[in-house]
Write a protein that holds these residues in place. Structure first.
Motif, PDB file in Angstrom:
ATOM      1  N   ASN A 218      -2.047   6.462   0.777  1.00 10.43           N
ATOM      2  CA  ASN A 218      -3.452   6.761   1.009  1.00 10.43           C
ATOM      3  C   ASN A 218      -4.003   5.921   2.150  1.00 10.43           C
ATOM      4  O   ASN A 218      -4.017   4.698   2.079  1.00 10.43           O
ATOM      5  CB  ASN A 218      -4.243   6.495  -0.270  1.00 10.43           C
ATOM      6  CG  ASN A 218      -5.655   7.018  -0.134  1.00 10.43           C
ATOM      7  OD1 ASN A 218      -5.858   8.174   0.188  1.00 10.43           O
ATOM      8  ND2 ASN A 218      -6.611   6.156  -0.369  1.00 10.43           N
TER       9      ASN A 218
ATOM     10  N   GLU B 202      -7.478  -0.060  -5.291  1.00 11.81           N
ATOM     11  CA  GLU B 202      -6.366  -0.916  -4.863  1.00 11.81           C
ATOM     12  C   GLU B 202      -6.703  -2.394  -5.071  1.00 11.81           C
ATOM     13  O   GLU B 202      -5.873  -3.175  -5.556  1.00 11.81           O
ATOM     14  CB  GLU B 202      -6.035  -0.653  -3.397  1.00 11.81           C
ATOM     15  CG  GLU B 202      -4.767  -1.380  -2.957  1.00 11.81           C
ATOM     16  CD  GLU B 202      -4.505  -1.270  -1.473  1.00 11.81           C
ATOM     17  OE1 GLU B 202      -3.493  -1.826  -1.015  1.00 11.81           O
ATOM     18  OE2 GLU B 202      -5.308  -0.641  -0.774  1.00 11.81           O
TER      19      GLU B 202
ATOM     20  N   THR C  96      -7.162   4.893   4.324  1.00 13.35           N
ATOM     21  CA  THR C  96      -8.611   4.929   4.341  1.00 13.35           C
ATOM     22  C   THR C  96      -9.132   4.406   5.682  1.00 13.35           C
ATOM     23  O   THR C  96      -8.373   3.903   6.515  1.00 13.35           O
ATOM     24  CB  THR C  96      -9.178   4.051   3.219  1.00 13.35           C
ATOM     25  OG1 THR C  96      -8.835   2.688   3.512  1.00 13.35           O
ATOM     26  CG2 THR C  96      -8.592   4.442   1.871  1.00 13.35           C
TER      27      THR C  96
ATOM     28  N   LYS D 292       0.838  -1.202   0.000  1.00 11.89           N
ATOM     29  CA  LYS D 292       0.000   0.000   0.000  1.00 11.89           C
ATOM     30  C   LYS D 292       0.866   1.242   0.000  1.00 11.89           C
ATOM     31  O   LYS D 292       1.950   1.273   0.543  1.00 11.89           O
ATOM     32  CB  LYS D 292      -0.901  -0.024   1.236  1.00 11.89           C
ATOM     33  CG  LYS D 292      -1.752   1.222   1.378  1.00 11.89           C
ATOM     34  CD  LYS D 292      -2.673   1.079   2.536  1.00 11.89           C
ATOM     35  CE  LYS D 292      -3.870   0.251   2.176  1.00 11.89           C
ATOM     36  NZ  LYS D 292      -4.711   0.826   1.154  1.00 11.89           N
TER      37      LYS D 292
ATOM     38  N   PRO E 248     -10.757   4.632  -2.815  1.00 10.34           N
ATOM     39  CA  PRO E 248      -9.333   4.241  -2.869  1.00 10.34           C
ATOM     40  C   PRO E 248      -9.129   2.740  -2.679  1.00 10.34           C
ATOM     41  O   PRO E 248      -8.283   2.126  -3.338  1.00 10.34           O
ATOM     42  CB  PRO E 248      -8.701   5.036  -1.718  1.00 10.34           C
ATOM     43  CG  PRO E 248      -9.620   6.197  -1.508  1.00 10.34           C
ATOM     44  CD  PRO E 248     -10.996   5.664  -1.780  1.00 10.34           C
ATOM     45  N   GLU E 249      -9.922   2.165  -1.784  1.00  8.51           N
ATOM     46  CA  GLU E 249      -9.805   0.734  -1.503  1.00  8.51           C
ATOM     47  C   GLU E 249     -10.207  -0.098  -2.714  1.00  8.51           C
ATOM     48  O   GLU E 249      -9.575  -1.117  -3.039  1.00  8.51           O
ATOM     49  CB  GLU E 249     -10.697   0.378  -0.314  1.00  8.51           C
ATOM     50  CG  GLU E 249     -10.177  -0.764   0.516  1.00  8.51           C
ATOM     51  CD  GLU E 249      -8.947  -0.374   1.313  1.00  8.51           C
ATOM     52  OE1 GLU E 249      -8.043  -1.212   1.413  1.00  8.51           O
ATOM     53  OE2 GLU E 249      -8.873   0.748   1.826  1.00  8.51           O
TER      54      GLU E 249
ATOM     55  N   LYS F  56      -2.179   5.159 -11.311  1.00 11.59           N
ATOM     56  CA  LYS F  56      -2.766   5.805 -10.132  1.00 11.59           C
ATOM     57  C   LYS F  56      -2.148   5.262  -8.848  1.00 11.59           C
ATOM     58  O   LYS F  56      -2.111   5.951  -7.837  1.00 11.59           O
ATOM     59  CB  LYS F  56      -4.289   5.598 -10.119  1.00 11.59           C
ATOM     60  CG  LYS F  56      -4.994   6.476  -9.083  1.00 11.59           C
ATOM     61  CD  LYS F  56      -6.493   6.480  -9.288  1.00 11.59           C
ATOM     62  CE  LYS F  56      -7.178   7.405  -8.291  1.00 11.59           C
ATOM     63  NZ  LYS F  56      -6.871   8.833  -8.531  1.00 11.59           N
ATOM     64  N   ASN F  57      -1.649   4.026  -8.916  1.00 14.15           N
ATOM     65  CA  ASN F  57      -1.005   3.408  -7.754  1.00 14.15           C
ATOM     66  C   ASN F  57       0.509   3.598  -7.746  1.00 14.15           C
ATOM     67  O   ASN F  57       1.227   2.888  -7.043  1.00 14.15           O
ATOM     68  CB  ASN F  57      -1.356   1.916  -7.674  1.00 14.15           C
ATOM     69  CG  ASN F  57      -2.677   1.674  -6.962  1.00 14.15           C
ATOM     70  OD1 ASN F  57      -2.711   1.349  -5.785  1.00 14.15           O
ATOM     71  ND2 ASN F  57      -3.772   1.864  -7.679  1.00 14.15           N
TER      72      ASN F  57
ATOM     73  N   TYR G  35      -7.538  12.129  -5.791  1.00 10.23           N
ATOM     74  CA  TYR G  35      -8.115  11.393  -4.667  1.00 10.23           C
ATOM     75  C   TYR G  35      -7.967   9.894  -4.952  1.00 10.23           C
ATOM     76  O   TYR G  35      -8.325   9.406  -6.025  1.00 10.23           O
ATOM     77  CB  TYR G  35      -9.591  11.741  -4.489  1.00 10.23           C
ATOM     78  CG  TYR G  35     -10.309  10.903  -3.455  1.00 10.23           C
ATOM     79  CD1 TYR G  35      -9.919  10.904  -2.119  1.00 10.23           C
ATOM     80  CD2 TYR G  35     -11.393  10.098  -3.819  1.00 10.23           C
ATOM     81  CE1 TYR G  35     -10.575  10.136  -1.169  1.00 10.23           C
ATOM     82  CE2 TYR G  35     -12.070   9.328  -2.876  1.00 10.23           C
ATOM     83  CZ  TYR G  35     -11.656   9.348  -1.553  1.00 10.23           C
ATOM     84  OH  TYR G  35     -12.312   8.581  -0.616  1.00 10.23           O
ATOM     85  N   GLY G  36      -7.433   9.170  -3.993  1.00  9.30           N
ATOM     86  CA  GLY G  36      -7.220   7.730  -4.179  1.00  9.30           C
ATOM     87  C   GLY G  36      -5.864   7.386  -4.748  1.00  9.30           C
ATOM     88  O   GLY G  36      -5.529   6.209  -4.896  1.00  9.30           O
ATOM     89  N   ASP G  37      -5.045   8.407  -5.085  1.00  8.37           N
ATOM     90  CA  ASP G  37      -3.696   8.126  -5.584  1.00  8.37           C
ATOM     91  C   ASP G  37      -2.871   7.431  -4.498  1.00  8.37           C
ATOM     92  O   ASP G  37      -3.078   7.648  -3.299  1.00  8.37           O
ATOM     93  CB  ASP G  37      -2.970   9.420  -5.973  1.00  8.37           C
ATOM     94  CG  ASP G  37      -3.419   9.960  -7.323  1.00  8.37           C
ATOM     95  OD1 ASP G  37      -4.386   9.412  -7.881  1.00  8.37           O
ATOM     96  OD2 ASP G  37      -2.812  10.930  -7.807  1.00  8.37           O
ATOM     97  N   SER G  38      -1.931   6.608  -4.928  1.00  6.77           N
ATOM     98  CA  SER G  38      -1.057   5.889  -4.013  1.00  6.77           C
ATOM     99  C   SER G  38       0.370   5.926  -4.559  1.00  6.77           C
ATOM    100  O   SER G  38       0.565   6.004  -5.770  1.00  6.77           O
ATOM    101  CB  SER G  38      -1.536   4.437  -3.885  1.00  6.77           C
ATOM    102  OG  SER G  38      -0.502   3.601  -3.414  1.00  6.77           O
TER     103      SER G  38
END
Length: 571
Positions: A6, A502, A8, A3, A498-499, A154-155, A110-113
């Protein structure tokens, strides 16, 4: 894949549980166990405790009671054990405040990792055959691979999209034979792919009558392999006009590639692979052919070289794997290729392991089911094919017709028709779990209601319309004072984004994002139908509700972008 940055609500809960249970199960594994209960009275999130029973040497209901009695975590206001489950009730106002603020400030990030830390992942996708039409059969590899690439980016990974074109093989000898016998240059220049495809189909029809045609086709391919001037010139021409035709389809779908190195690119790189296998004493003779035996892996022998010295797919893919590692230093190398090639990739990885290659198990086959027509696989050889470009154009036209009927004054209707028409085709594929087959049905694909792309796009346009009517200036409240049941459902969906991304990356499954954005759209539309946002509400409540609407519009747009789709602001 670890991970990134981000954090959550699910991550917080999983981290707290991980410290409490002291088991071998990691935080990431606990995250995947956490689910949403079927009924609201059972809480907002639930953890089944059955996985912990073996390591903790306790019954699941005892573990659940133990966790519930000592659990504390910011944002969780109540915890209860029910049988082997722990149910969590969330402080929705605090979560709403945090999530909505985070979405509005971060926008599409939003949700970027940063999980990938910039590492390269090569993705072998699309890979149509030269001189054959870009059929619906190639849609799945193209859109699934592109969506996975978007999600990897995005990850925090660097995806490298590789279009491994089918631009070599005996079929080109057959095509040259067909063109030499029956082809007309002017016809090919006017409509290259259609004409070349018809010649290819006609060759096979005639070969059933005249067996000598197959031999002639093999002879022309031998000429091509030997560098014969005429054969090479025709092959280059076929390749050039095919890429021009393919580019029209890719442009329609908004998909681009980092490499078009196809099968022919590896012609001069396979000898080194054969030598490597010889030096490792792995090559054995079998009925005149050269193979690598994989009995200890429970697999049939991997054919490396035919009795006539010709190399095969495995030889070429081995050469490609070495080239990609040398040039891209990939952390993982993905192959988005149909279910029917599963054995091939098992053999490929097994051969690399026998060679002692340290990155052998970093090759990952991402299989998918077929698009069927009348329950059968489409065949270019028999001419039973549905052209993707025609489907896209028809879908765009139908979207345009719907706009002219419902909203003829829409100022950018051609652009919106393209966004909706293309989106309908892509979403119809991506909402289905990739390993399932899909029956081709233009009617189902182009429906503008239900669990479809146009439905999700319309939801985004509706949210944008509300914000325009309110002349919203993106000011949002620093605290939230009230939220009803319908708003609660929307906030929970927003927090889950975000979850879900992933999970989609971990399982190479874009359908998770497609299903997620359907659920978000349905919850938002239910909320919109039962809640007044602009009329008859206090300014403070209006500000909260508009902030929620804006957050929804951002997350829907980003979900669609990950799937390779656009989000119209008006429809």
């Amino acid at each position: 894949m670890e991970k990134g940055g981000n954090v959550t609500m699910i991550t917080r809960i999983a981290s707290t549980i991980n410290k409490m249970v002291n088991s071998e199960i990691t935080i990431n594994e606990i995250e995947l166990l956490i689910e949403q209960p079927k009924h609201a009275e059972q809480g907002d999130l639930a953890l089944p405790c059955f996985r912990f029973a073996r390591t903790m040497k306790l019954a699941p209901n005892q573990i659940a009671a133990q966790i519930a009695s000592g659990f504390t975590c910011e944002g969780v206001i109540k915890v209860e054990a029910v049988g082997g489950y722990v149910n969590f009730f969330l402080d929705i106002l605090t979560i709403a405040e945090n999530v909505i603020t985070e979405i509005i400030t971060q926008g599409n990030h939003y949700g970027d990792s940063d999980a990938g830390q910039g590492r390269a992942i090569t993705i072998d996708l699309s890979s149509p055959n030269i001189a054959k039409p870009f059929s619906m059969g190639h849609l799945r590899s193209t859109v699934i691979g592109n969506a996975i690439a978007n999600m990897l980016e995005k990850n925090g990974y660097t995806p490298i999209r590789i279009n491994h074109l089918g631009d070599w093989g005996t079929q080109f000898g057959k095509l040259i034979t067909a063109y030499k016998r029956w082809g007309e240059e002017n016809k090919v220049r006017q409509d290259p792919i259609r004409e070349l495809h018809q010649l290819y189909v006609y060759f096979h029809q005639q070969a059933e009558i005249d067996e000598s045609l197959e031999k002639e086709g093999r002879q022309w391919f031998k000429c091509l392999e030997d560098g014969d001037t005429e054969a090479v010139a025709l092959w280059k021409w076929f390749r050039e006009v095919s890429l021009e035709a393919f580019s029209r389809v890719y442009n329609l779908m908004g998909i681009s590639f980092d490499s078009y190195h196809g099968e022919a690119f590896y012609n001069d790189k396979m000898r080194a692979v054969v030598e490597m296998l010889k030096n490792a004493d792995l090559l054995e003779e079998s009925e005149g052919a050269k193979v690598v035996r994989l009995d200890d892996e429970g697999l049939p022998p991997c054919l490396i070289m035919k009795s006539d010295g010709a190399t095969l797919y495995a030889t070429r893919d081995l050469a490609a794997a070495f080239y990609r590692q040398d040039h891209y230093a990939f952390a993982v190398s993905l192959y988005v290729v149909g279910n029917e090639q599963t054995l091939h990739f098992k053999q490929l990885i097994a051969v690399l392991n026998k060679l002692g290659v340290p990155w052998a198990n970093d090759l990952v086959h991402i299989p998918f089911g077929m698009i069927l027509k009348d329950g059968k696989k489409m065949s270019t050889r028999k001419g039973k094919v549905v052209l993707l470009e025609e489907v896209l154009e028809q879908s765009i036209q139908m979207a345009h017709n719907a706009i002219m009927e419902k909203n003829p004054s829409l100022h950018n209707r051609k652009q919106v028709a393209k966004q909706v028409g293309v989106g309908a085709v892509l979403f119809h594929d991506l909402k289905v779990f990739r390993q399932n087959d899909i029956e081709f049905s233009l009617e189902d694909m182009l429906r503008f209601e239900g669990e479809t792309g146009p439905y999700v796009q319309y939801t985004h346009a509706r949210a944008c319309s509300i914000l325009r009517k309110a002349a919203w200036n993106q000011e949002y409240p620093t605290s939230f004072t009230t939220f009803g049941k319908d708003e609660r459902a929307v906030v929970k969906q927003l927090a889950a984004f975000p979850e879900e991304v992933e999970k989609a990356v971990k399982e190479w499954d874009p359908s998770k994002v497609a299903k997620y954005v359907i659920d978000l759209s349905q919850d938002f539309n239910h909320y919109y139908a039962h809640t007044s946002i602009l009329q008859g509400v206090k300014e403070e409540e209006k500000a909260q509700r508009l902030a929620l609407v804006h957050a929804v519009s951002i997350v829907i747009k980003e979900s669609l972008r990950l799937l390779g789709m656009e989000a119209p602001e008006e429809m």
